[in-house]
Design a protein around this motif. Structure first.
Motif: not given
Length: 300
Positions: A230-236, A238-248
């Motif tokens: 759940g925390e991983v999903k919330a973080l993704i 919060g980042m605005g999606g999977s690809w933005k999370f990957a860039l971050y």
């Protein structure tokens, strides 16, 4: 304009510029701990992550009609998350100017400038009129503060019937001597790397502090750190999606790798941080005596 005002403006311009470029190793070493972590792009520092942020908002009865003050907002990750997830209005303050620049940049990037405001501010002298907010919250901030002074000031800017809510670490009242010594060592590490006072209160001390802040119906809830999907999903999210999370994540690793490789001082800081976190959060013999509280109190 006075010389001191000119110097302050120059410092702010330097910190704003630092938020937008790669710093030299020397420049990075000169930043304070929280400004450096904001420069790297670390989204938050509190135990429990965004899952605990959302839970604290629920406990404080925050909805889309509420105006929330987040004291010690860092680079604005949690503040923007609440504004997007719940639709509330959020004002964030922090003493670290680079953090505020990064927070403003985040709000603009996410299209949240109409619901989120960030400014430099002091927890002991909040720049707001009495009765301004529907909730005041902190995450991994109040444990660095003089609780008596801070909670009274938080209460001052609250509307009657509204909440102070905190997400902060605690240690148990009764700890075996060997574990207590290690936890005291971890506290010393956090004081060293942040340059701030750091000594974990017990749940009873958190309760007393909130009550001394003139709050009623104080409720302190203890939690143990537990990484979850759940925390991983919330973080993704919060980042605005999977690809933005990957860039971050890629950008964060590149920066951390660069400065760890070329700076003995920064490498030492990271090693010490890891040592302290291990004692408080992961080591079996000590971490069972520490955790985080979600505590609330209501203004009369």
């Amino acid at each position: 304009m006075s010389e001191s005002s000119e110097n302050l403006n120059l410092q702010r311009e330097k910190e704003a510029s630092a938020a937008k470029k790669w710093l030299s190793v020397k420049e990075a070493e000169a930043l304070g701990y929280y400004n450096f972590m904001s420069y790297l792009g670390v989204p938050y520092y509190h135990t429990g992550g965004l899952v605990s942020t959302r839970k604290l908002a629920e406990l404080c009865q925050i909805d889309s009609t509420k105006k929330v003050l987040m004291v010690g907002c860092g680079e604005g990750f949690s503040a923007c998350y609440l504004a997007r997830k719940i639709g509330c209005e959020v004002v964030g303050i922090d003493i670290a100017e680079l953090s505020i620049e990064k927070a403003k940049e985040r709000a603009r990037r996410l299209g949240l400038s109409d619901r989120v405001e960030f400014r430099v501010g002091n927890a002991y002298a909040l720049p707001f009129e009495a009765g301004t907010f529907d909730a005041v919250i902190t995450e991994f901030v109040s444990q660095f503060l003089d609780r008596g002074r801070a909670f009274k000031e938080f209460t001052r800017v609250l509307k009657p019937g509204s909440y102070v809510g905190i997400n902060e670490m605690y240690k148990e009242e009764e700890i075996p001597p060997e574990a207590a010594e290690e936890i005291a060592y971890a506290e010393k590490i956090f004081r060293e790397i942040t340059g701030l006072p750091f000594s974990l209160p017990t749940p009873e001390e958190w309760k007393k502090g909130l009550e001394e802040g003139k709050l009623k119906d104080v409720n302190v809830r203890k939690f143990r750190p537990s990484p979850s999907l759940g925390e991983v999903k919330a973080l993704i999210e919060g980042m605005g999606g999977s690809w933005k999370f990957a860039l971050y994540f890629t950008g964060l690793m590149l920066k951390m790798g660069k400065y760890s490789l070329f700076s003995r001082k920064i490498r030492h800081r990271f090693n010490r941080l890891g040592e302290g976190k291990k004692i408080l959060l992961r080591k079996k013999s000590t971490s069972k005596y520490a955790g985080y509280v979600l505590a609330t109190g209501i203004k009369d």
